[in-house]
Design a protein around this motif. Structure first.
Motif, PDB file in Angstrom:
ATOM      1  N   TYR A  32     -30.483  -1.647 -16.120  1.00  0.00           N
ATOM      2  CA  TYR A  32     -31.327  -2.712 -15.577  1.00  0.00           C
ATOM      3  C   TYR A  32     -30.494  -4.003 -15.583  1.00  0.00           C
ATOM      4  O   TYR A  32     -29.275  -3.948 -15.468  1.00  0.00           O
ATOM      5  CB  TYR A  32     -32.644  -2.834 -16.362  1.00  0.00           C
ATOM      6  CG  TYR A  32     -32.538  -3.358 -17.771  1.00  0.00           C
ATOM      7  CD1 TYR A  32     -32.983  -4.633 -18.093  1.00  0.00           C
ATOM      8  CD2 TYR A  32     -32.025  -2.573 -18.802  1.00  0.00           C
ATOM      9  CE1 TYR A  32     -32.901  -5.121 -19.391  1.00  0.00           C
ATOM     10  CE2 TYR A  32     -31.955  -3.052 -20.105  1.00  0.00           C
ATOM     11  CZ  TYR A  32     -32.388  -4.322 -20.386  1.00  0.00           C
ATOM     12  OH  TYR A  32     -32.307  -4.793 -21.670  1.00  0.00           O
ATOM     13  N   GLY A  33     -31.129  -5.154 -15.619  1.00  0.00           N
ATOM     14  CA  GLY A  33     -30.368  -6.406 -15.625  1.00  0.00           C
ATOM     15  C   GLY A  33     -29.623  -6.638 -14.320  1.00  0.00           C
ATOM     16  O   GLY A  33     -30.059  -6.218 -13.246  1.00  0.00           O
ATOM     17  N   SER A  34     -28.473  -7.290 -14.411  1.00  0.00           N
ATOM     18  CA  SER A  34     -27.747  -7.696 -13.204  1.00  0.00           C
ATOM     19  C   SER A  34     -27.253  -6.513 -12.388  1.00  0.00           C
ATOM     20  O   SER A  34     -27.176  -6.599 -11.158  1.00  0.00           O
ATOM     21  CB  SER A  34     -26.568  -8.603 -13.592  1.00  0.00           C
ATOM     22  OG  SER A  34     -25.678  -7.934 -14.470  1.00  0.00           O
ATOM     23  N   LEU A  35     -26.919  -5.411 -13.036  1.00  0.00           N
ATOM     24  CA  LEU A  35     -26.478  -4.234 -12.279  1.00  0.00           C
ATOM     25  C   LEU A  35     -27.594  -3.713 -11.392  1.00  0.00           C
ATOM     26  O   LEU A  35     -27.373  -3.354 -10.232  1.00  0.00           O
ATOM     27  CB  LEU A  35     -26.001  -3.136 -13.234  1.00  0.00           C
ATOM     28  CG  LEU A  35     -24.599  -3.301 -13.814  1.00  0.00           C
ATOM     29  CD1 LEU A  35     -24.363  -2.296 -14.933  1.00  0.00           C
ATOM     30  CD2 LEU A  35     -23.541  -3.126 -12.720  1.00  0.00           C
ATOM     31  N   ALA A  36     -28.814  -3.674 -11.929  1.00  0.00           N
ATOM     32  CA  ALA A  36     -29.937  -3.161 -11.154  1.00  0.00           C
ATOM     33  C   ALA A  36     -30.397  -4.153 -10.088  1.00  0.00           C
ATOM     34  O   ALA A  36     -30.803  -3.750  -8.998  1.00  0.00           O
ATOM     35  CB  ALA A  36     -31.093  -2.818 -12.084  1.00  0.00           C
ATOM     36  N   LEU A  37     -30.305  -5.446 -10.408  1.00  0.00           N
ATOM     37  CA  LEU A  37     -30.779  -6.459  -9.462  1.00  0.00           C
ATOM     38  C   LEU A  37     -29.743  -6.797  -8.403  1.00  0.00           C
ATOM     39  O   LEU A  37     -30.044  -7.487  -7.434  1.00  0.00           O
ATOM     40  CB  LEU A  37     -31.181  -7.726 -10.222  1.00  0.00           C
ATOM     41  CG  LEU A  37     -32.470  -7.598 -11.051  1.00  0.00           C
ATOM     42  CD1 LEU A  37     -32.643  -8.813 -11.944  1.00  0.00           C
ATOM     43  CD2 LEU A  37     -33.683  -7.417 -10.149  1.00  0.00           C
ATOM     44  N   GLY A  38     -28.509  -6.355  -8.598  1.00  0.00           N
ATOM     45  CA  GLY A  38     -27.506  -6.539  -7.560  1.00  0.00           C
ATOM     46  C   GLY A  38     -26.713  -7.816  -7.655  1.00  0.00           C
ATOM     47  O   GLY A  38     -26.039  -8.188  -6.679  1.00  0.00           O
ATOM     48  N   ASP A  39     -26.769  -8.514  -8.808  1.00  0.00           N
ATOM     49  CA  ASP A  39     -25.967  -9.737  -8.926  1.00  0.00           C
ATOM     50  C   ASP A  39     -24.989  -9.643 -10.093  1.00  0.00           C
ATOM     51  O   ASP A  39     -24.683 -10.635 -10.751  1.00  0.00           O
ATOM     52  CB  ASP A  39     -26.846 -10.988  -9.040  1.00  0.00           C
ATOM     53  CG  ASP A  39     -27.829 -10.923 -10.212  1.00  0.00           C
ATOM     54  OD1 ASP A  39     -27.879  -9.885 -10.897  1.00  0.00           O
ATOM     55  OD2 ASP A  39     -28.548 -11.913 -10.436  1.00  0.00           O
ATOM     56  N   PHE A  40     -24.468  -8.449 -10.331  1.00  0.00           N
ATOM     57  CA  PHE A  40     -23.496  -8.235 -11.398  1.00  0.00           C
ATOM     58  C   PHE A  40     -22.206  -8.974 -11.084  1.00  0.00           C
ATOM     59  O   PHE A  40     -21.659  -8.873  -9.990  1.00  0.00           O
ATOM     60  CB  PHE A  40     -23.207  -6.742 -11.549  1.00  0.00           C
ATOM     61  CG  PHE A  40     -22.233  -6.410 -12.645  1.00  0.00           C
ATOM     62  CD1 PHE A  40     -22.632  -6.392 -13.969  1.00  0.00           C
ATOM     63  CD2 PHE A  40     -20.905  -6.106 -12.354  1.00  0.00           C
ATOM     64  CE1 PHE A  40     -21.741  -6.090 -14.984  1.00  0.00           C
ATOM     65  CE2 PHE A  40     -19.999  -5.802 -13.354  1.00  0.00           C
ATOM     66  CZ  PHE A  40     -20.425  -5.783 -14.678  1.00  0.00           C
ATOM     67  N   ASP A  41     -21.723  -9.743 -12.073  1.00  0.00           N
ATOM     68  CA  ASP A  41     -20.466 -10.481 -11.954  1.00  0.00           C
ATOM     69  C   ASP A  41     -19.524  -9.960 -13.034  1.00  0.00           C
ATOM     70  O   ASP A  41     -19.768 -10.197 -14.228  1.00  0.00           O
ATOM     71  CB  ASP A  41     -20.707 -11.975 -12.133  1.00  0.00           C
ATOM     72  CG  ASP A  41     -19.439 -12.806 -11.982  1.00  0.00           C
ATOM     73  OD1 ASP A  41     -18.333 -12.227 -11.966  1.00  0.00           O
ATOM     74  OD2 ASP A  41     -19.555 -14.041 -11.895  1.00  0.00           O
ATOM     75  N   PRO A  42     -18.454  -9.236 -12.675  1.00  0.00           N
ATOM     76  CA  PRO A  42     -17.568  -8.674 -13.698  1.00  0.00           C
ATOM     77  C   PRO A  42     -17.011  -9.698 -14.673  1.00  0.00           C
ATOM     78  O   PRO A  42     -16.671  -9.360 -15.806  1.00  0.00           O
ATOM     79  CB  PRO A  42     -16.442  -8.043 -12.861  1.00  0.00           C
ATOM     80  CG  PRO A  42     -17.059  -7.756 -11.547  1.00  0.00           C
ATOM     81  CD  PRO A  42     -18.036  -8.880 -11.316  1.00  0.00           C
ATOM     82  N   ALA A  43     -16.946 -10.962 -14.260  1.00  0.00           N
ATOM     83  CA  ALA A  43     -16.369 -11.991 -15.130  1.00  0.00           C
ATOM     84  C   ALA A  43     -17.333 -12.454 -16.207  1.00  0.00           C
ATOM     85  O   ALA A  43     -16.904 -12.930 -17.266  1.00  0.00           O
ATOM     86  CB  ALA A  43     -15.924 -13.188 -14.293  1.00  0.00           C
ATOM     87  N   THR A  44     -18.649 -12.325 -15.977  1.00  0.00           N
ATOM     88  CA  THR A  44     -19.614 -12.898 -16.916  1.00  0.00           C
ATOM     89  C   THR A  44     -20.734 -11.956 -17.336  1.00  0.00           C
ATOM     90  O   THR A  44     -21.364 -12.185 -18.376  1.00  0.00           O
ATOM     91  CB  THR A  44     -20.259 -14.159 -16.321  1.00  0.00           C
ATOM     92  OG1 THR A  44     -20.927 -13.810 -15.090  1.00  0.00           O
ATOM     93  CG2 THR A  44     -19.216 -15.226 -16.018  1.00  0.00           C
ATOM     94  N   SER A  45     -21.008 -10.922 -16.558  1.00  0.00           N
ATOM     95  CA  SER A  45     -22.186 -10.091 -16.810  1.00  0.00           C
ATOM     96  C   SER A  45     -21.936  -9.048 -17.895  1.00  0.00           C
ATOM     97  O   SER A  45     -20.811  -8.574 -18.076  1.00  0.00           O
ATOM     98  CB  SER A  45     -22.620  -9.374 -15.523  1.00  0.00           C
ATOM     99  OG  SER A  45     -23.008 -10.291 -14.530  1.00  0.00           O
ATOM    100  N   ASP A  46     -23.019  -8.697 -18.594  1.00  0.00           N
ATOM    101  CA  ASP A  46     -22.950  -7.572 -19.508  1.00  0.00           C
ATOM    102  C   ASP A  46     -23.561  -6.343 -18.822  1.00  0.00           C
ATOM    103  O   ASP A  46     -23.961  -6.405 -17.656  1.00  0.00           O
ATOM    104  CB  ASP A  46     -23.657  -7.893 -20.830  1.00  0.00           C
ATOM    105  CG  ASP A  46     -25.073  -8.405 -20.618  1.00  0.00           C
ATOM    106  OD1 ASP A  46     -25.671  -8.101 -19.575  1.00  0.00           O
ATOM    107  OD2 ASP A  46     -25.590  -9.112 -21.490  1.00  0.00           O
TER     108      ASP A  46
END
Length: 259
Positions: A32-46
């Motif tokens: 879930y989180g940014s991966l599921a919502l589509g706004d994952f940022d490799p520099a900052t996201s967990d």
């Protein structure tokens, strides 16, 4: 969605380790989180995940998972210590039981126990409506529907925490870099969007909505914050403006609650 190779690797290792540690007790794993919502940022996201079990973890299972996450955190993979997960039994997954503590892992920390707060409702909505399946069937078969009003109420409750933060200008969080201040502003955009629509969207979508909807001076604040994304510069000059935006967002939540 296509995941970065390093993310895919750490998820593959984590899932294999969880299946070995829990055996038949592990029934589902979702992102879930940014991966599921589509706004994952490799520099900052967990990397946020739910691991669902048939029954609550035994002491031995908890110890095995704690050892697994400690082992994973030592790998050379850049996301090795960026896993954030909740281990939930089937009953808790279907409907939250207030007061119950669950095993959690936060990035950079050892596995422990935590009692879910208001954000739990938002997490449940994201897992149910947008979750990515790593193992097991559709999350809609596991989680009771979360109403739009429940989502708004949880958002208003979370805003009270943000009000406390905004009213503590000496909090160390205000000494963070500009990229973190951009996160504060984008989170307010997402919360305002949820209050208005009863749903949760990606931060970029919420920012776009805010830029087309919010009055001044907040539209300018949101627009300005986009230049801070990824900026590691420590600059306190914009703290008062960001604090005012947070407190204004809190006021919108309180006004919606009163109506």
């Amino acid at each position: 969605m296509t995941l970065p190779a390093d993310v895919e690797e750490i998820l593959r290792l984590a899932l294999a380790g969880m299946r070995e540690a829990l055996g038949g007790n592990l029934v589902r794993v979702y992102l879930y989180g940014s991966l599921a919502l589509g706004d994952f940022d490799p520099a900052t996201s967990d990397i946020d995940f739910w691991a669902v079990t048939e029954r609550p973890l035994s002491d031995a299972e908890f110890a095995a998972l704690a050892a697994l996450h400690k082992q994973l955190s030592r790998l050379p993979n850049p996301f090795a210590d960026q896993l954030e997960g909740k281990n939930i039994d089937r009953g808790e997954a279907w409907r939250h039981q207030p007061g119950q503590r669950i095993p959690v892992i936060y990035r950079g920390e050892a596995m422990g126990w935590s009692q879910p707060g208001a954000n739990w409702v938002i997490d449940r909505w994201v897992v149910r409506e947008r979750g990515i399946i790593l193992f097991g069937p559709d999350p809609k078969t596991l989680i009771a529907p979360v109403s739009a009003e429940d989502l708004r109420a949880a958002t208003r409750a979370r805003l009270r925490d943000w009000a406390d933060f905004a009213n503590r200008p000496d909090d160390p969080g205000w000494q963070e870099h500009l990229g973190e201040k951009a996160y504060f502003v984008e989170t307010m955009c997402r919360m305002l969007h949820t209050l208005a629509t009863g749903a949760t969207q990606t931060k970029p979508q919420a920012v776009a909505w805010a830029l087309s909807t919010l009055p001044e001076p907040w539209r300018t604040t949101v627009e300005r914050s986009q230049a801070w994304r990824g900026d590691q510069t420590r600059d306190d000059a914009f703290n008062p403006e960001v604090r005012r935006f947070i407190l204004w967002t809190v006021e919108q939540g309180e006004a919606a609650d009163a109506s």
